[in-house]
Scaffold this motif. Structure first.
Motif, PDB file in Angstrom:
ATOM      1  N   SER A 305     -25.107 -54.677  -6.485  1.00  0.00           N
ATOM      2  CA  SER A 305     -25.151 -53.217  -6.311  1.00  0.00           C
ATOM      3  C   SER A 305     -23.503 -53.025  -6.045  1.00  0.00           C
ATOM      4  O   SER A 305     -22.653 -54.050  -5.697  1.00  0.00           O
ATOM      5  CB  SER A 305     -25.713 -52.656  -5.118  1.00  0.00           C
ATOM      6  N   VAL A 309     -17.287 -47.158  -2.722  1.00  0.00           N
ATOM      7  CA  VAL A 309     -16.411 -46.282  -3.923  1.00  0.00           C
ATOM      8  C   VAL A 309     -15.312 -46.804  -4.323  1.00  0.00           C
ATOM      9  O   VAL A 309     -15.101 -47.013  -5.724  1.00  0.00           O
ATOM     10  CB  VAL A 309     -16.002 -44.986  -3.202  1.00  0.00           C
ATOM     11  N   VAL A 318     -21.167 -42.400 -12.976  1.00  0.00           N
ATOM     12  CA  VAL A 318     -21.676 -42.199 -11.710  1.00  0.00           C
ATOM     13  C   VAL A 318     -22.893 -41.153 -11.752  1.00  0.00           C
ATOM     14  O   VAL A 318     -22.247 -39.969 -12.220  1.00  0.00           O
ATOM     15  CB  VAL A 318     -20.699 -41.985 -10.595  1.00  0.00           C
ATOM     16  N   ALA A 320     -25.816 -38.787 -10.314  1.00  0.00           N
ATOM     17  CA  ALA A 320     -26.546 -38.187  -9.057  1.00  0.00           C
ATOM     18  C   ALA A 320     -27.304 -37.310  -9.755  1.00  0.00           C
ATOM     19  O   ALA A 320     -27.405 -36.875 -11.084  1.00  0.00           O
ATOM     20  CB  ALA A 320     -25.582 -37.297  -8.286  1.00  0.00           C
ATOM     21  N   GLU A 325     -24.552 -32.770  -5.377  1.00  0.00           N
ATOM     22  CA  GLU A 325     -24.298 -34.392  -5.121  1.00  0.00           C
ATOM     23  C   GLU A 325     -23.370 -34.809  -6.096  1.00  0.00           C
ATOM     24  O   GLU A 325     -22.312 -35.496  -5.754  1.00  0.00           O
ATOM     25  CB  GLU A 325     -25.748 -35.147  -5.407  1.00  0.00           C
ATOM     26  N   TRP A 329     -19.907 -36.420  -4.881  1.00  0.00           N
ATOM     27  CA  TRP A 329     -19.441 -37.775  -5.634  1.00  0.00           C
ATOM     28  C   TRP A 329     -18.178 -37.651  -6.207  1.00  0.00           C
ATOM     29  O   TRP A 329     -17.209 -38.463  -6.343  1.00  0.00           O
ATOM     30  CB  TRP A 329     -20.322 -38.504  -6.473  1.00  0.00           C
ATOM     31  N   VAL A 368     -18.714 -38.239 -13.608  1.00  0.00           N
ATOM     32  CA  VAL A 368     -19.901 -38.426 -12.682  1.00  0.00           C
ATOM     33  C   VAL A 368     -20.502 -37.223 -12.993  1.00  0.00           C
ATOM     34  O   VAL A 368     -20.091 -36.037 -13.348  1.00  0.00           O
ATOM     35  CB  VAL A 368     -18.969 -37.825 -11.298  1.00  0.00           C
ATOM     36  N   THR A 387     -26.234 -43.556  -8.269  1.00  0.00           N
ATOM     37  CA  THR A 387     -26.503 -43.232  -6.584  1.00  0.00           C
ATOM     38  C   THR A 387     -27.645 -43.185  -6.123  1.00  0.00           C
ATOM     39  O   THR A 387     -27.799 -43.199  -4.781  1.00  0.00           O
ATOM     40  CB  THR A 387     -25.562 -41.996  -6.469  1.00  0.00           C
ATOM     41  N   THR A 388     -28.671 -42.860  -6.771  1.00  0.00           N
ATOM     42  CA  THR A 388     -30.109 -42.655  -6.313  1.00  0.00           C
ATOM     43  C   THR A 388     -31.053 -43.053  -7.449  1.00  0.00           C
ATOM     44  O   THR A 388     -30.537 -42.875  -8.632  1.00  0.00           O
ATOM     45  CB  THR A 388     -30.399 -41.348  -5.666  1.00  0.00           C
ATOM     46  N   PHE A 426     -25.819 -47.939  -6.598  1.00  0.00           N
ATOM     47  CA  PHE A 426     -24.545 -47.626  -5.822  1.00  0.00           C
ATOM     48  C   PHE A 426     -25.069 -48.717  -4.370  1.00  0.00           C
ATOM     49  O   PHE A 426     -24.233 -49.363  -3.947  1.00  0.00           O
ATOM     50  CB  PHE A 426     -24.247 -46.496  -5.392  1.00  0.00           C
ATOM     51  N   ASP A 427     -26.286 -48.552  -3.994  1.00  0.00           N
ATOM     52  CA  ASP A 427     -26.576 -49.281  -2.891  1.00  0.00           C
ATOM     53  C   ASP A 427     -27.846 -50.212  -3.164  1.00  0.00           C
ATOM     54  O   ASP A 427     -28.039 -50.116  -4.335  1.00  0.00           O
ATOM     55  CB  ASP A 427     -27.328 -48.256  -1.670  1.00  0.00           C
ATOM     56  N   THR A 430     -31.410 -48.813  -4.424  1.00  0.00           N
ATOM     57  CA  THR A 430     -31.314 -48.179  -5.769  1.00  0.00           C
ATOM     58  C   THR A 430     -31.015 -49.289  -6.681  1.00  0.00           C
ATOM     59  O   THR A 430     -31.530 -49.226  -7.872  1.00  0.00           O
ATOM     60  CB  THR A 430     -30.257 -47.155  -5.720  1.00  0.00           C
TER      61      THR A 430
END
Length: 621
Positions: A305, A309, A318, A320, A325, A329, A368, A387-388, A426-427, A430
């Motif tokens: 991941s 940032v 990116v 969202a 959101e 971002w 984004v 991001t999710t 991102f994480d 996710t």
């Protein structure tokens, strides 16, 4: 009984060929409460009984009962009911209710029976008036043409749309049908680049909110809902054919497949639509060619991941799933020293395109955006960063479907620019969810239950057999009462249209005007847009034209959200203007104001990006 001491008078009515016995409490038949009655002596009780059950009381009650029997017998005859099925209650009902109250109960039962019978009769008439099995026959031009289907199916970046557009441009005449205004606009401009017989193609653009009509046009780029089913052409291209399964808009694709008046119809979209296309082709008795295309550049998950940032890089997108959101971002990314382009659903097509252009031209390092980038924006994205994996579906937060995950991810790795496309979360959570979603086998679209939305002709047909003028009830009858013999085609209306119809029924408007207003493309969840829509409806109900005013300075005092909403409002006004020009005459002004609002939104987005750049000048050297 029932906390009362009362007297009941028995009798018999002979009327309308009926003999109707009764036991009823006369108007003054309730004598006392039990506690009071117990305190009365025998003489007082006798006197009260003689007073309340005298000849006049008996006569008046008999007259009442006789009149009531005549009334019910006549009404029952009108509707072919057995009168005694209602009148037997006069003798059977053991209650302290007075005669008038008993009569009202019976009238209510009869009214309900009449309503049921009327409803059943209207339901049957509605069923006879519309048979969805015959839906394809309603498109007369398409029905007469010798049509054939060509399905070009493949993932994002497989070149399927490019191939279809080339075939369209080579045809003597044709139409391109897009899911979005943005896509219609892009392919309108793309078609203009082609030449036939040494001259540029004459192409028109037709969307709900805009018309650019070229003299002698042979080709049209249009949104799918604006399909002209009456003008035959050589080639039609229906893009994003998997939208057949869309809950709210699928009916437009059903109509396009059934009604596109072209000798060759290209069906372009995702491979999971194949079985649905085959079922439709068989039902419509059209020959079908299926071409499965492969992605031109490979798509891979990153090993890990992104996590921070500062690990974002130029060429990233990116993702969202809400405006809030995205803007959050955007600020985080610009704080990290990368320039940003911003894309989300509330932006007009013009602003989305301007933002995408900045990314394409290298003026922005990162885009984004929401899943709005998944359809209609070709950008040189090297990596998609999620991001999710959770999105609000209109009712609740839920994990995005695999089809959407794949469509978003597929935007990475533009053929001819990147050797491969990369995807990352991102994480860590996710990242793992995206890895699983991209491996998941996509379920094919259903091979029946294709959505059909009501047309004004459908509603007029139902109204003619039911005398109904309520739009809400006509829509309800369309959904619940029309004939759906095998479920291959199935009636659908949106929740928005239903709730709007109920409000519109309170106004003195024709069914046609209510139907048009129920379809205006504005969100009822945005208060300013809802108020504008209600104002337009009220003005139309008073036969009063709604005019716009040009205010050069107003937009500069509005917030970003307010200018975005203003843009949508002007577009919706133009949409109405094309349908009801007498009452919404300022179409050109609406389009000009929409253009100004779009420019203002784009300018504000650029200014907000510049603020972050000024905070960290060293990062930009």
């Amino acid at each position: 009984m029932e906390g009362r001491v009362f007297l009941r008078i028995a009798g018999e009515v002979k009327a309308e060929g009926l003999t109707v016995p009764y036991q009823l409490v006369p108007a003054q038949g309730v004598l006392a409460k039990p506690s009071k009655w117990r305190k009365m002596d025998t003489e007082a009780r006798s006197a009260l009984l003689r007073e309340r059950s005298g000849d006049k009381a008996i006569h008046d009650l008999h007259e009442q009962a006789t009149g009531f029997v005549h009334e019910i017998a006549a009404a029952a005859e009108d509707y072919d009911f057995d009168a005694m099925s209602f009148l037997h209650t006069l003798d059977d009902l053991q209650t302290s209710l007075m005669a008038g109250e008993v009569f009202d109960r019976i009238r209510q039962r009869l009214d309900h029976a009449i309503e049921r019978q009327t409803e059943e009769r209207y339901a049957e008439r509605t069923k006879q008036s519309i048979n969805l099995a015959e839906y394809p026959d309603s498109f007369e031009v398409a029905r007469r043409l010798p049509r054939r289907f060509v399905a070009l199916l493949g993932p994002t970046n497989s070149g399927k749309t490019h191939r279809a557009i080339e075939a369209l441009a080579k045809a003597p005449s044709g139409i391109y049908l897009a899911p979005l205004r943005l896509l219609a606009l892009e392919n309108y401009e793309r078609l203009q680049e082609f030449k036939q017989h040494g001259k540029p193609l004459a192409v028109s653009l037709v969307t709900g909110e805009e018309r650019r009509l070229a003299e002698g046009a042979t080709h049209v780029a249009s949104t799918v809902e604006m399909l002209d089913t009456r003008t035959p052409v050589d080639v039609a291209v229906i893009d994003e054919i998997q939208m057949l399964a869309d809950r709210d808009r699928g009916a437009a694709w059903t109509a396009a497949v059934c009604g596109a008046p072209a000798r060759t119809v290209y069906l372009v979209g995702a491979p999971e639509a194949r079985r649905a296309i085959e079922a439709l082709a068989e039902r419509l008795e059209c020959p079908l060619e299926v071409h499965i295309l492969k992605r031109k550049a490979p798509l891979s998950m990153e090993a890990t991941s992104v996590r921070k940032v500062r690990n974002l890089r130029k060429g990233d997108a990116v993702i969202a799933f809400s405006r809030r959101e995205v803007l959050m971002w955007r600020d985080m990314v610009t704080e990290a020293g990368l320039s940003v382009a911003t894309v989300y659903g509330n932006l007009s097509p013009e602003v989305r395109r301007a933002q995408a252009q900045r990314f394409r031209e290298g003026q922005a390092d990162v885009v984004v955006g929401t899943d709005a980038i998944a359809m209609g924006l070709n950008m040189p994205i090297s990596r998609i960063v999620m991001t999710t994996s959770v999105k609000y579906n209109g009712y609740e937060e839920e994990e995005i479907p695999a089809a959407l995950a794949r469509q978003i991810a597929g935007r990475a790795g533009r053929y001819g620019i990147h050797e491969e496309g990369l995807v990352a979360g991102f994480d860590d959570d996710t990242h793992q969810v995206m890895r699983s979603l991209l491996k998941e086998k996509l379920a094919p679209l259903n091979t029946s239950g294709f959505s059909v939305a009501p047309t004004l002709e459908h509603l007029h047909r139902i109204a003619s057999v039911t005398s109904e003028t309520s739009l809400a009830k006509l829509l309800k009858r369309f959904v619940h009462n029309i004939d759906v013999p095998d479920g291959f085609f199935y009636p659908r209306i949106t929740e928005d249209q239903t709730s709007r119809a109920e409000w519109l029924d309170s106004l003195p408007l024709s069914v046609a005007d209510k139907f048009t207003l129920s379809l205006v493309p504005v969100s009822s969840k945005v208060m300013s847009l809802q108020r504008a829509w209600e104002h337009w409806a009220l003005s139309l109900s008073r036969a009063k034209p709604t005019r716009l005013k040009a205010d050069d300075f107003a937009l500069s005092y509005l917030s970003l959200q307010e200018v975005e909403d203003a843009c949508r409002l002007y577009s919706a006004y133009a949409w109405l203007g094309y349908r009801l020009p007498e009452f919404f005459p300022d179409i050109e002004l609406a389009q000009e104001l929409s253009r100004r609002a779009s420019e203002r939104v784009d300018s504000v987005l650029q200014d907000q990006n510049a603020v972050s750049r000024k905070r960290h000048p060293k990062r930009w050297r």
